[in-house]
Design a protein around this motif. Structure first.
Motif: not given
Length: 332
Positions: A38-47, A50-53, A75-76, A87-92
């Protein structure tokens, strides 16, 4: 099941995989799940979102809990201390768990790794997995870091670094002498299911996760190093040297940490040969700090941080409960 049905969730999200556990305030680990990175710098954020949800929904289902039963989520994740990513993670996560009844903490995945070894929130940790970083937290909770710049700018000493150096060596030898049937090249080509170095470009550049693919080559390089392959051993030595240099930089800018233990985390430190090579580099650099290889994975460090965020003291008895219940569910 506790009568107040208040649970704590710990999440450790790296570049290769993500783990999450759920447990009680008394330190009883009840269930865990594992999924993709779940590294959003190497995997698209939307992906990633959805994965963490999906991952957390599966975790709740394992103990028949609902979103409203969660007291805290710790969450680490890779880059979790960068403001925009945080901020993005907090929103999710806030979308999943009502902020009014659930305490949500987002931080760097190194925090989970550190606590998995110390069961506290201070010390030094070296992570050498897909990526690499040296991360420290002092007595006043001040944070210091060396490395962790990602595979495009850094990650020296990591699995990615080792894999990249191996593939570079193969391509350079091919440029110089053509097809080379030496053991080093042949073993790595076999691992990648390739017949010729010319196939590397298509295989790597068209792969959906090239960073993970390249990092996977590190396992082969380590195996070759254990078999006394000179090329492989040199790459491993260089990787260990980079990590040692990171620690030297950390201790120079944070001299008060010179007596602290150093926690070792990440897939490379699960390999005996790599650990021995790293120890030798530390000795040469005259770094005497005690090394800790955790008995539990970083996801348990995230869970322990969740307990601490709720003001729960980490006693020796609670440590035993956490370790014991984790082993019991992990072995099933």
């Amino acid at each position: 099941m506790p009568l107040n049905r208040e649970y704590i969730i710990g999440v450790d999200g790296g570049g290769t995989r993500t783990r999450a556990v759920i447990g009680t305030r008394k330190g009883e680990v009840l269930a865990f799940v594992e999924g993709a990175g779940t590294n959003i710098k190497s995997t698209p954020p939307d992906e990633v979102r959805l994965h963490i949800i999906k991952l957390l929904a599966t975790l709740l289902q394992k103990i028949d809990a609902t979103n409203n039963d969660i007291a805290a989520v710790f969450l680490c994740v890779a880059g979790g201390d960068r403001l925009l990513d945080k901020e993005r993670w907090e929103q999710w996560i806030s979308f999943l768990f009502p902020a009014s009844s659930c305490k949500i903490t987002i931080t760097n995945d190194a925090v989970a790794a550190l606590t998995s070894g110390t069961f506290t929130q201070q010390g030094i940790v070296v992570i050498a997995g897909t990526g690499s970083i040296v991360y420290a937290v002092g007595k006043n909770h001040q944070v210091s870091r060396v490395g962790g710049w990602g595979y495009l700018l850094g990650d020296e000493g990591s699995g990615y670094y080792i894999g990249q150096e191996a593939l570079r060596l193969i391509t350079r030898h091919y440029d110089a002498i053509g097809v080379n049937e030496d053991l080093f090249t042949a073993t790595i080509m076999e691992q990648l299911a390739l017949k010729n170095p010319t196939e590397i470009i298509t295989h790597v550049y068209e792969h959906p996760q090239p960073r993970v693919l390249i990092a996977s080559v590190a396992r082969v390089v380590l195996r070759l190093a254990e078999q006394n392959n000179d090329r492989a051993q040199k790459i491993i030595e260089h990787a260990a040297h980079h990590l040692t240099h990171f620690i030297q930089i950390m201790l120079k800018k944070e001299p008060q940490l010179k007596g602290d233990s150093i926690v070792l985390c990440g897939g490379l430190f699960e390999n005996f040969y790599f650990v021995q090579c790293f120890r030798e580099k530390l000795q040469l650099a005259k770094i005497p700090n005690q090394l800790i290889q955790p008995e539990v994975p970083p996801v348990i460090g995230a869970f322990v941080n969740g307990l601490l965020s709720e003001g729960i003291p980490i006693t020796e008895a609670l440590q035993r409960k956490v370790k014991g219940t984790w082993m019991s569910i992990h072995e099933k």
